[in-house]
Scaffold this active site. Structure first.
Site, PDB file in Angstrom:
ATOM      1  CD  GLU A 197      -3.136  -0.933   2.126  1.00  0.00           C
ATOM      2  OE1 GLU A 197      -4.172  -1.580   1.928  1.00  0.00           O
ATOM      3  OE2 GLU A 197      -3.002  -0.144   3.099  1.00  0.00           O
ATOM      4  CD  GLU A 211      -4.156  -5.668   3.728  1.00  0.00           C
ATOM      5  OE1 GLU A 211      -5.018  -4.857   4.153  1.00  0.00           O
ATOM      6  OE2 GLU A 211      -2.940  -5.504   3.875  1.00  0.00           O
TER       7      GLU A 211
END
EC number: 3.2.1.85
Length: 468
Positions: free
Chosen positions: A160, A375
């Site tokens: 991320e 995720e």
């Protein structure tokens, strides 16, 4: 009609070093910026988190028992290099060898991330990835890990890149806690993407046998009124900040004219400039076709309307529904339509956004090769009764997202696996211990694990590949 997933599909569970391990100063681990930042600003710390440092054999045994055949793990950089470079901490190296061995013993494939929000303090206080010296330190750290851990078959450079820049320099809920500095956001994204590209090229040049990629959080952005050009523009600009800038860097090796027009507009309105160098684009260009996979973290979508007022962002950290606010000068304001459900933390539940994002990658970046959903999950205020949690809401959330993956695969996207966030309950960066995501409930007082209803459901889906 009941939907299915391929026989070779990975049904994984995700973790992260700082959120799971605990042992933040044990066996020579160096400090990270989060240590002091949490003490100074929040009502919790990462001690002991889920005590994964000591209890990973328990978690991996549970993973095997419940059909989880992949696990996302991150290496704590400061466990290997306590100051980010130089002296190697042998005990940290030994810990990860033991951890990976246990994964293989339990037939749970480790997908290993080099950086998951936890730059060593010595480098973080020196500018983190805004400081180009730290690009060199990251590449050296990556080179060490690639050579030291040949037992790892799947590497991820960063987790991320988008939310790191946003958290540090836009929302200001990650250390160093700077708000509304969009130039720093883009510069951080860019420098981390250069770091990624250089690590990927090095991995391929050395001829290692495994695969390597990057994990991007890709929240889909929609105009509130698709017929209103100003709302469409707001969604496009918001998409550039969070998705398009880093996707261009990953797969084009440059920023498209459309992307740079948006970036320049945002910086014109909000101030600041970028340092984009020729050698950066040489590195990005060299790596654009070398990514073996893209990891997509997807939790939510956003709807945007045009907005010209002053920037204001309020983070909902305590699960008080409706308390968040997000508006950026010259970009837009997030306004959710009434028909979309949201969590207590104001995260919008919209599985269609995952489908749309996958198909966007397939269309706009045809050199993507394959995708893992690295995720996805539902943060809940779990109610622990009868030694379990009856988390039907979580089951429903995951089921809906697996169904759109089945649709995306049917429509030609190469999606190879799904990792629920999270394997067991872990500590949440800006929400502490109240927000739980795990398949396994963790009693943080005793560190005992208890399978939730969702764990039993997930096992059945993993065994049958039938989404029921």
């Amino acid at each position: 009609m009941t939907k299915t997933l391929p026989k070779d599909f990975i049904f994984g569970g995700a973790t992260a070093a700082y959120q799971a391990e605990g042992a933040t100063h044990t066996d020579g681990k160096g400090p990270v910026a989060w240590d002091k930042y949490l003490e100074d600003n929040y009502w919790y710390t990462a001690e002991p988190a889920s005590d994964f440092y000591n209890r990973y054999p328990v978690d991996l045994k549970l993973a095997e028992e419940y059909g989880v055949n992949g696990i996302r793990i991150s290496i704590a950089w400061s466990r290997i290099f306590p100051t980010g470079y130089g002296q190697v901490n042998a005990k940290g190296v030994e810990f990860y060898h033991n951890l990976f061995a246990e994964c293989h013993k339990r037939h749970v494939e480790p997908f290993v991330t080099l950086h998951h929000f936890d730059t060593p303090e010595a480098l973080h206080s020196n500018g983190d990835f805004l400081n180009r010296e730290n690009i060199e330190h990251f590449v050296d750290y990556a080179a060490f890990c690639f050579e030291e851990f040949p037992e790892v078959n799947y590497w991820t450079t960063f987790n991320e890149i988008g939310p790191i820049g946003d958290g540090q320099y836009l929302v200001g809920k990650f250390p160093p806690g700077i708000q509304y500095d969009l130039a720093k956001v883009f510069q951080s994204h860019h420098n981390m993407m250069v770091s990624h590209a250089r690590a990927v090229k090095l991995y391929k040049e050395k001829g290692y046998k495994g695969e390597i990629g990057v994990v991007h959080a890709l929240p889909t952005k929609y105009p509130l009124d698709p017929e209103n050009p100003a709302d469409v523009r707001a969604a496009e600009l918001e998409d550039i900040i969070h998705n398009k800038f880093i996707l261009d860097a990953t797969y084009l090796g440059r920023y498209s004219a459309e992307t740079m027009e948006g970036v320049n507009h945002i910086l014109l309105v909000n101030g600041g400039s970028l340092d984009l160098r020729e050698e950066d684009f040489t590195a990005l260009e060299a790596a654009k076709d070398l990514n073996d996979f893209l990891g997509i973290n997807y939790y939510m979508s956003d709807w945007m309307e045009a907005f010209d007022g002053e920037t204001e962002i309020i983070h909902n950290g305590k699960g008080e529904k409706g308390s968040s606010k997000y508006q950026i000068k010259g970009v837009g304001r997030r306004v959710a339509p009434d028909y979309v459900p949201r969590t207590d933390w104001d995260w919008i539940i919209y599985p269609q956004g995952l489908y749309d994002q996958i198909m966007r990658v397939k269309k706009d970046y045809p050199n993507y090769k394959k995708i893992y959903i690295t995720e996805n999950g539902l943060g809940y205020k779990d109610e622990f009764v009868d030694n379990t949690v009856y988390d039907d809401g979580r089951i429903d959330y995951v089921k809906q997202h697996l169904e759109v993956l089945s649709d995306a695969i049917a429509d030609g996207a190469n999606v190879k696996g799904y990792f629920i966030w999270s394997l067991m309950d872990v500590f949440s960066w800006s929400n502490g211990y109240e927000k739980r995501y795990g398949l396994f409930y963790v009693d943080f007082e005793t560190q005992e694990r208890y399978p939730k209803k969702s764990a039993h459901w997930y096992k059945k889906v993993a065994e049958t590949q039938i989404i029921d």
